[in-house]
Structure formats: C-alpha cells, structure tokens
Write an enzyme that holds these catalytic residues in place. Structure first.
Site, PDB file in Angstrom:
ATOM      1  CE  LYS A  37      42.804  57.490  28.036  1.00 45.41           C
ATOM      2  NZ  LYS A  37      42.576  58.947  28.027  1.00 45.41           N
ATOM      3  CE1 TYR A 257      27.607  38.209  52.287  1.00 48.67           C
ATOM      4  CE2 TYR A 257      28.293  38.761  50.048  1.00 48.67           C
ATOM      5  CZ  TYR A 257      28.504  38.075  51.233  1.00 48.67           C
ATOM      6  OH  TYR A 257      29.590  37.255  51.371  1.00 48.67           O
TER       7      TYR A 257
END
Ligand SMILES: *Cc1c(COP(=O)(O)O)cnc(C)c1O
Length: 360
Positions: A37, A257
């Site tokens: 999955k 940042y």
C-alpha cells in the site's frame, strides 16, 4: 540534446527487497503477504509488485481498490488483499475482479453475499483484538460465523487481526497474540485457511501457535520497527541529491528562512531538494545530517521547498555536482524520522512525484 538528470532521485535496490522478503520468510517460517500500500511505501507500487509477482506470494496487501486496479491493469497475477473495511461502492469491482476483502461488519457480509451469488467471493474475516479500526470484537465472532453460514455467496478463506503496539508494548501484544490464537482455534477451518496477525514488528518479535501468514510492510523495505533487528535487513531506498552551489559565508551571516545565524565562518553547500520532494521540513534545526562523500554534514537552518543548505566546512574537496545521500543504508530513514518527530512509514510515503525513482 540530452535530457538533464533530476536534482533529487531515489535509488531502489530490488535485490535488497528480495533479501528482506527472504528474512521475512525465514524469520517467521510462514507465508508472506507483501504489504505494498501507499505506493509500496514510496518505493513505487508497480515496480515493487512486478519484482514480487514471481515470488508465489498468496497476496499483495493494498489500501483500496485504486491500488488494486493499478495492479490489475499492469497484469500482476498475485491476488490483491484489501486491508481494511470496504466502501459499498467498491464492492462490485472487488467481487468481479476476485480481489480479497476482509469482512469487518454484517452489512459487508450481506452485500458481498449478494454480489457472490454466481461466483462466491473469497474473503477473510477481520477481528478487532485491540486496534479499534475495524473488525468483529471477540464477543461478536459467534454472530459473524452464524451469519456466514447463511452466506452462500461468500467463501471464507482466512481470518486476520492487527497489532497497534507491537513495537511499543510487548505485554499487551503478547496478550493480543494469545487472544487471537484462541479465537482462530475456535473457527472451523482446513489447512489452506490463512490465519494472520503479524505486521513487521509482530513477525520479528512474537510467537503464535495458529498463524500461517504474516503481513510485513516496513520490513520489506529494509527498515526495522524494532532497532535490535535492523542488522537483519537491507534498506531498499537511497534518497539522493546533488550540491548545486557552494557558498563561503562569514560568521554572523543568516542561513535560510528565519535567518539562522552562523556561529563561525562556514563553507555551506546547497542541495537541490526540499520539503517539495518529501524531505521533512520538521527536520529544520533538529540536528539532522546528510552524507557527502561518505562524511556526515549537518543541516544548516530551515528546510525550504526546493533546497536545503548543509555545512561542509570540514570537507575541503566538496564541490558543485557532488552527490549527497539524504537517507539510505548508512543513514537510516527511521533515525531521521525520529528527529523529525515522526515515523519512517510517513517519511517514505511522503516522497513526492518530483523525485525520480531509479531501479537497480
Ligand atoms: C500497513 C499494514 C501492515 C504492515 O505494517 P508494517 O508495520 O509496515 O509491517 C500490516 N497489516 C495491516 C492491516 C496494515 O494496515
């Protein structure tokens, strides 16, 4: 003109996948449902399914009909097993294609019974022994079995349950195995009936007297949920990028940042990958490292969308174009995930399509 190479790519070692499958088989002594999955935990659903399709596995574990359909469309022969309860709108396709659902409610049974009138739907029974995510509670098992007696459209071919704390709480998990074993023993079955409980941690660390099938996911990709067993496994994925530029920055200069201030003169290398590729932004300022030329280099400042900055002051020969390893065999994604405050499962499944998968 030749096409330029990607800035970030994931090398997938299919021989390591085969090695880990062998470990799952030998360590458990049981058949294996390979859980693929989540795009095979970020490793590529179809490529992993193709690599496993010749292994004579009884099932490939998928999350939903969309993943099962991709396997079907690609001609994969191994039967998809739908992990978890099904939605009403999914069931006609499941029955028609011969995918195996796990029955979690009487309503699901009634619906599959109707859909299976011309050809019985092969299904497993889901028991809830502690996960709280679906399946019959122990005191509902009798009613479920009674119901199945009147469902000629369903052929019950197995029973399973799931472990919520196999890598955290051995005492609870042992009691869960004991409960599941006694429930499984109370269900009339022949030798071909599949009985399964263990995920990766469950198959590595626990014994069962009834189960004949295990459902590993993470372990197949070479990461152990229990660190003591990591040495048995080979990580399948190596996430890589390249140095795009090297900047010599003075002490006191800001980086990224938020302007993390440098505490010394620094040789800073920029790598062409960021959270837009699935490298967790939560690793910002958490002591994460990358490998360049076999040497660990600390992350500087915050992770940005497309680039990260690492300290290569201690690497005099580091230059533009050098390869960097974000995680892989010598830098485990599970350790990085812990620094990011999350788990390896999430980090792997969050790699974005921008990262090219290269199969070896
Ligand atoms: C995802 C999943 C697994 C695989 O779990 P791992 O911890 O990755 O081995 C097994 N069983 C069920 C029901 C699952 O949902």
């Amino acid at each position: 003109m030749t096409e330029s190479p990607p800035r970030a790519w994931a090398e997938i070692d299919l021989a390591a996948l085969q090695h880990n499958l062998r470990i799952a088989r030998e360590h458990s002594g049981k058949e294996v449902m390979a859980v693929i999955k989540g795009g095979a935990y970020g490793h590529g659903l179809l490529e992993v399914a193709k690599a496993l399709d010749c292994e004579k596995l009884p099932f490939l574990g998928v999350a939903n009909t969309g993943e099962a359909r991709q396997l079907y469309d690609a001609g994969i022969q191994t039967t998809p097993y739908i992990l978890g309860a099904t939605l009403p709108a999914e069931r006609e396709e499941i029955a028609a294609r011969g995918w195996t659902p796990c029955l979690c409610s009487l309503e699901e049974m009634e619906h599959f019974d109707r859909l299976g009138q011309s050809k019985a739907v092969e299904a497993h029974l889901a028991l809830d022994t502690g996960m709280g995510r679906g399946g019959f509670l122990p005191d509902q098992l009798g009613a479920a079995l009674d119901k199945l007696k009147s469902c000629s459209g369903i052929k019950l071919t197995g029973v399973g349950s799931h472990l919520p704390v196999a890598d955290e709480d051995p005492a609870f998990t042992r009691s869960q195995f004991e409960l599941f074993d006694s429930l499984a023993e109370s269900i009339p079955h022949d030798a071909k009936f599949h009985i399964h409980l263990g995920n990766s941690a469950g198959l590595l660390a626990y014994e069962s007297r009834t189960t004949n099938l295990v459902r590993p996911g993470l372990l197949l990709y070479g990461i152990s949920p229990i660190p003591e067993h990591q040495s048995l496994l080979q990580p399948v994925m190596t996430l890589k990028s390249r140095v795009s530029v090297i900047n010599h920055l003075p002490k006191g200069h800001g980086v990224s940042y938020g302007r993390t201030l440098l505490t010394r003169d620094t040789k800073a290398a920029v790598l062409g990958l960021g959270y837009g590729d699935g490298y967790p932004r939560a690793l910002s300022e958490k002591g994460a490292e990358v490998l360049i030329n076999g040497t660990l280099c600390p992350l500087l400042g915050r992770v940005t969308m497309d680039q990260i900055i690492v300290d290569v002051t201690h690497l005099p020969h580091c230059q533009t174009g050098d390869e960097a390893i974000l995680y892989g065999k010598d830098l485990l994604v599970s350790d990085l995930a812990e620094k990011a405050g999350t788990i390896a499962w999430e980090v792997l499944t969050q790699i974005t399509p921008r990262v090219t998968r290269v199969y070896r």
